[in-house]
Each structure stands twice: as structure tokens, then as C-alpha cells.
Design a protein around this motif. Structure first.
Motif, mmCIF file in Angstrom:
data_model
loop_
_atom_site.group_PDB
_atom_site.id
_atom_site.type_symbol
_atom_site.label_atom_id
_atom_site.label_comp_id
_atom_site.label_asym_id
_atom_site.label_seq_id
_atom_site.Cartn_x
_atom_site.Cartn_y
_atom_site.Cartn_z
ATOM 1 N N ALA A 85 0.636 -1.242 -0.032
ATOM 2 C CA ALA A 85 -0.118 -0.013 -0.041
ATOM 3 C C ALA A 85 0.856 1.234 0.126
ATOM 4 O O ALA A 85 0.498 2.383 -0.724
ATOM 5 C CB ALA A 85 -1.040 -0.154 1.308
ATOM 6 N N GLN A 86 1.925 1.294 0.815
ATOM 7 C CA GLN A 86 2.926 2.478 0.813
ATOM 8 C C GLN A 86 3.618 2.735 -0.638
ATOM 9 O O GLN A 86 3.769 3.834 -1.069
ATOM 10 C CB GLN A 86 4.045 2.277 1.953
ATOM 11 C CG GLN A 86 4.929 3.537 1.972
ATOM 12 C CD GLN A 86 6.023 3.493 3.072
ATOM 13 O OE1 GLN A 86 6.625 2.668 2.753
ATOM 14 N NE2 GLN A 86 5.773 4.271 3.986
ATOM 15 N N LEU A 87 4.023 1.536 -1.081
ATOM 16 C CA LEU A 87 4.553 1.605 -2.403
ATOM 17 C C LEU A 87 3.600 2.242 -3.676
ATOM 18 O O LEU A 87 4.036 3.137 -4.417
ATOM 19 C CB LEU A 87 4.950 0.236 -2.929
ATOM 20 C CG LEU A 87 5.725 0.062 -4.393
ATOM 21 C CD1 LEU A 87 6.915 1.048 -4.438
ATOM 22 C CD2 LEU A 87 5.971 -1.393 -4.872
ATOM 23 N N ALA A 88 2.439 1.770 -3.684
ATOM 24 C CA ALA A 88 1.385 2.547 -4.373
ATOM 25 C C ALA A 88 1.424 4.109 -4.161
ATOM 26 O O ALA A 88 1.165 4.767 -5.251
ATOM 27 C CB ALA A 88 0.162 1.876 -4.396
ATOM 28 N N ARG A 89 1.329 4.391 -2.819
ATOM 29 C CA ARG A 89 1.234 5.804 -2.611
ATOM 30 C C ARG A 89 2.718 6.642 -3.008
ATOM 31 O O ARG A 89 2.507 7.783 -3.508
ATOM 32 C CB ARG A 89 0.981 6.221 -1.005
ATOM 33 C CG ARG A 89 -0.408 5.406 -0.580
ATOM 34 C CD ARG A 89 -0.349 6.038 0.995
ATOM 35 N NE ARG A 89 0.542 5.482 2.006
ATOM 36 C CZ ARG A 89 0.296 4.450 2.582
ATOM 37 N NH1 ARG A 89 -0.867 3.561 2.354
ATOM 38 N NH2 ARG A 89 1.238 4.106 3.333
ATOM 39 N N VAL A 90 3.693 5.706 -2.933
ATOM 40 C CA VAL A 90 4.893 6.388 -3.231
ATOM 41 C C VAL A 90 4.870 6.704 -4.866
ATOM 42 O O VAL A 90 5.282 7.734 -5.338
ATOM 43 C CB VAL A 90 6.189 5.699 -2.692
ATOM 44 C CG1 VAL A 90 7.273 5.888 -3.532
ATOM 45 C CG2 VAL A 90 6.252 5.708 -1.284
ATOM 46 N N ARG A 91 4.514 5.803 -5.476
ATOM 47 C CA ARG A 91 4.396 5.616 -6.825
ATOM 48 C C ARG A 91 3.493 6.832 -7.454
ATOM 49 O O ARG A 91 3.817 7.776 -8.363
ATOM 50 C CB ARG A 91 4.022 4.596 -7.508
ATOM 51 C CG ARG A 91 4.966 3.218 -7.536
ATOM 52 C CD ARG A 91 4.359 1.863 -7.886
ATOM 53 N NE ARG A 91 5.463 1.006 -8.282
ATOM 54 C CZ ARG A 91 5.174 -0.251 -8.463
ATOM 55 N NH1 ARG A 91 3.720 -0.711 -8.285
ATOM 56 N NH2 ARG A 91 6.021 -1.249 -8.597
ATOM 57 N N ARG A 92 2.251 7.087 -6.843
ATOM 58 C CA ARG A 92 1.482 8.307 -7.052
ATOM 59 C C ARG A 92 2.364 9.556 -6.917
ATOM 60 O O ARG A 92 2.125 10.529 -7.692
ATOM 61 C CB ARG A 92 0.345 8.213 -6.497
ATOM 62 C CG ARG A 92 -0.757 7.122 -7.049
ATOM 63 C CD ARG A 92 -2.099 7.286 -6.294
ATOM 64 N NE ARG A 92 -2.259 6.847 -4.837
ATOM 65 C CZ ARG A 92 -2.412 5.541 -4.422
ATOM 66 N NH1 ARG A 92 -2.583 4.530 -5.334
ATOM 67 N NH2 ARG A 92 -2.492 5.170 -3.421
ATOM 68 N N PHE A 93 3.017 9.640 -5.446
ATOM 69 C CA PHE A 93 3.709 10.922 -5.407
ATOM 70 C C PHE A 93 4.847 11.181 -6.353
ATOM 71 O O PHE A 93 4.901 12.416 -6.587
ATOM 72 C CB PHE A 93 4.237 10.740 -3.949
ATOM 73 C CG PHE A 93 5.122 11.876 -3.508
ATOM 74 C CD1 PHE A 93 4.453 13.124 -3.041
ATOM 75 C CD2 PHE A 93 6.445 11.852 -3.479
ATOM 76 C CE1 PHE A 93 5.199 14.262 -2.853
ATOM 77 C CE2 PHE A 93 7.294 12.984 -3.059
ATOM 78 C CZ PHE A 93 6.635 14.096 -2.816
ATOM 79 N N LEU A 94 5.330 10.077 -7.012
ATOM 80 C CA LEU A 94 6.345 10.433 -7.793
ATOM 81 C C LEU A 94 5.989 10.423 -9.348
ATOM 82 O O LEU A 94 6.938 10.727 -10.073
ATOM 83 C CB LEU A 94 7.603 9.324 -7.936
ATOM 84 C CG LEU A 94 8.358 9.200 -6.444
ATOM 85 C CD1 LEU A 94 9.010 7.890 -6.439
ATOM 86 C CD2 LEU A 94 9.088 10.309 -6.115
ATOM 87 N N GLY A 95 4.624 10.550 -9.540
ATOM 88 C CA GLY A 95 4.135 10.723 -10.747
ATOM 89 C C GLY A 95 4.066 9.443 -11.645
ATOM 90 O O GLY A 95 3.970 9.469 -12.812
ATOM 91 N N ALA A 96 4.302 8.212 -11.006
ATOM 92 C CA ALA A 96 4.527 7.011 -11.704
ATOM 93 C C ALA A 96 3.055 6.377 -11.609
ATOM 94 O O ALA A 96 2.857 5.428 -11.193
ATOM 95 C CB ALA A 96 5.477 5.961 -11.232
ATOM 96 N N GLU A 97 2.252 6.957 -12.273
ATOM 97 C CA GLU A 97 0.634 6.625 -12.343
ATOM 98 C C GLU A 97 0.618 5.241 -12.783
ATOM 99 O O GLU A 97 -0.220 4.348 -12.329
ATOM 100 C CB GLU A 97 -0.336 7.582 -12.802
ATOM 101 C CG GLU A 97 -0.356 8.884 -12.141
ATOM 102 C CD GLU A 97 -0.853 8.672 -10.660
ATOM 103 O OE1 GLU A 97 -1.671 7.697 -10.419
ATOM 104 O OE2 GLU A 97 -0.760 9.829 -9.886
ATOM 105 N N ASP A 98 1.168 4.744 -14.025
ATOM 106 C CA ASP A 98 1.003 3.658 -14.601
ATOM 107 C C ASP A 98 1.612 2.706 -13.705
ATOM 108 O O ASP A 98 1.111 1.493 -13.592
ATOM 109 C CB ASP A 98 1.679 3.625 -16.047
ATOM 110 C CG ASP A 98 1.227 4.451 -16.845
ATOM 111 O OD1 ASP A 98 -0.007 4.735 -16.706
ATOM 112 O OD2 ASP A 98 1.739 5.056 -17.827
#
Length: 252
Positions: free
Chosen positions: A150-163
Motif C-alpha cells: 500500500a505504501q509503494l502505491a502511494r509512493v508511486r503516485r507521489f512520484l508521478g508514476a501513475e502507470d
């Protein structure tokens, strides 16, 4: 972002990197010995891209005669403070400041991706003695399930890696698919865990270059929200991080 920008960011965070980054399990050195076909104790080892000395310290503790090779002045200074008795030279894997046929083992602890394999492979061959080995390893958090996923998904969104945020768990075999061609690598993965405070976990996260090169206030706000998430999940203030070390060893 450029490699030079990432390198500068790491340099500026040398103390935080040393204090909060995970080290490696002793079982990793057992695996290195198995794949290299020789003991680490008594071996002459060049630990290249040594950073603050996390891998260097583990090799030194196992009885290796280690020379740390590090290009960054701040990382090198931190290594000297942490390991004052270990030899240190400034340089990188593309042009090793070492004599030919002078070491038994060349190691890269999460540093091979900073090199140009067209130059670093011949350099490793040059400095290795007959029968020597090249060992590359990477330490990745196992974020395949639970709170870490769950944290990794939040990190990816924060970094702009939506895909990436919608692709599911990370591929823990990806390191092996990026090995340089032309070498016969033995491969091993070592799973391990460490228990840390929520603060240490977040400080480790903040030490990664993707965070270091972003706006400090924006990063601070994201980390504050993460602290709230984790404090609710772990009211005791500690959590367990799961890691997988991917190790590749060749005898060039």
C-alpha cells in the motif's frame, strides 16, 4: 533526472544514508563465498562505489582485506568516519585506481548501475587475479503485500508514476535481467528482515534520490502523511521491513 543530479543528491544526504539505510544479512557473504568458490576471509577485496561503507563493513567484519573505492567526497568522508581502519581510494568502476591483478574479489553493493559496463567489466577483469570473481548485489524492499504494498502505491503516485501504481507488486527478479552480457553469472536471492522505528523507516525512504531531488516542502508533507498512516498501523512505533538481496557472481 540525470545520473549526475542523483549522485549529487546522494552526496548531500551522506549522513542520513549512513544512519538509516539497511545493511545486508551475513547470509549474503555466505552466498558470495559459495558462488565465488573461495572464502572472503583473507581475500583482497575492492568494494567499488562503496558509498558510506555498508557493504564494506560487512566484508571487513568477515575478515576480508578491503579497499573501498568511492568517487563522492561526502560519501567518502562518511566512510572514513565509520570505518577509519579500512583503506579508501577515490575513484569509480569505469577507471579503477588499482593495480592490475591486485585483488581476489571486486564487489558492487547497489552500485553497478552507476557504471558503464563497456568500461567497468574490462576494468574488473584487469584488476582481478586469476581465479578472482566479480560480485554484484542489490538490496530491495519486498513490497509485494500488506502495508508495504500500500505504501509503494502511494509512493508511486507521489512520484508521478501513475502507470506503475496500477501494475501491482514489484518484480524482484528484475535485477538479474539487467546484468551485463558476456559473463556467466551465478545467481542467488537472500531474503531477510529488519525491525526499525517508524522514524527510521521514513528517514530511509527520504534518503532515496527520487525524494532528494524533489521540492523539500512537498516531500516533507508526503512523509508527514506517511507517518500518520504508519503510526495508525503500528501504534507501538516499530515495524518490520522485508528485503530481498539479489546477488550475481561471475568469474571473468
Amino acid at each position: 533526472m540525470t545520473t549526475s543530479t542523483q549522485g549529487l543528491a546522494f552526496e548531500q544526504a551522506a549522513a542520513d544514508y549512513a544512519a538509516n539505510r539497511p545493511s545486508y544479512p551475513p547470509a549474503l557473504i555466505d552466498a558470495v563465498e559459495d558462488l565465488a568458490g573461495r572464502p572472503v576471509a583473507g581475500a583482497r577485496v575492492a568494494d567499488v562505489g562503496a558509498g558510506t561503507g555498508l557493504g564494506t563493513a560487512l566484508l571487513h567484519a568477515r575478515g576480508a582485506h578491503v579497499v573501498a573505492v568511492e568517487p563522492g567526497p561526502m560519501m567518502a568522508a562518511q566512510l572514513r568516519r565509520t570505518l577509519p581502519g579500512v583503506s579508501l581510494v577515490r575513484g569509480d568502476g569505469n577507471r579503477l585506481p588499482l593495480a592490475s591483478a591486485s585483488v581476489d574479489l571486486v564487489t558492487y553493493a547497489q552500485a553497478w548501475h552507476w557504471t558503464d559496463p563497456a568500461r567497468s567489466v574490462p576494468e574488473a577483469r584487469r584488476v582481478l587475479r586469476p581465479g578472482g570473481a566479480l560480485a554484484l548485489w542489490w538490496n530491495d524492499q519486498d513490497s509485494t503485500d500488506g502495508w508495504a504494498a500500500a505504501q509503494l502505491a502511494r509512493v508511486r503516485r507521489f512520484l508521478g508514476a501513475e502507470d506503475d501504481a496500477n501494475q501491482g507488486p514489484p518484480d524482484l527478479m528484475v535485477r538479474f535481467r539487467r546484468l551485463p552480457p558476456g559473463l556467466d553469472f551465478g545467481r542467488r536471492q537472500v531474503a531477510w528482515t529488519r525491525r526499525v522505528t517508524v522514524g527510521t523507516h521514513l528517514a530511509n525512504l527520504a534518503s532515496y534520490s527520487d525524494f532528494l531531488v524533489r521540492d523539500a516542502d512537498t516531500v516533507a508533507a508526503f512523509l508527514a502523511a506517511e507517518r500518520d498512516h504508519l503510526s495508525a498501523l503500528f501504534p507501538g512505533g516499530t515495524l518490520e521491513e522485508k528485503y530481498v538481496v539479489s546477488l550475481a557472481v561471475a568469474r571473468p
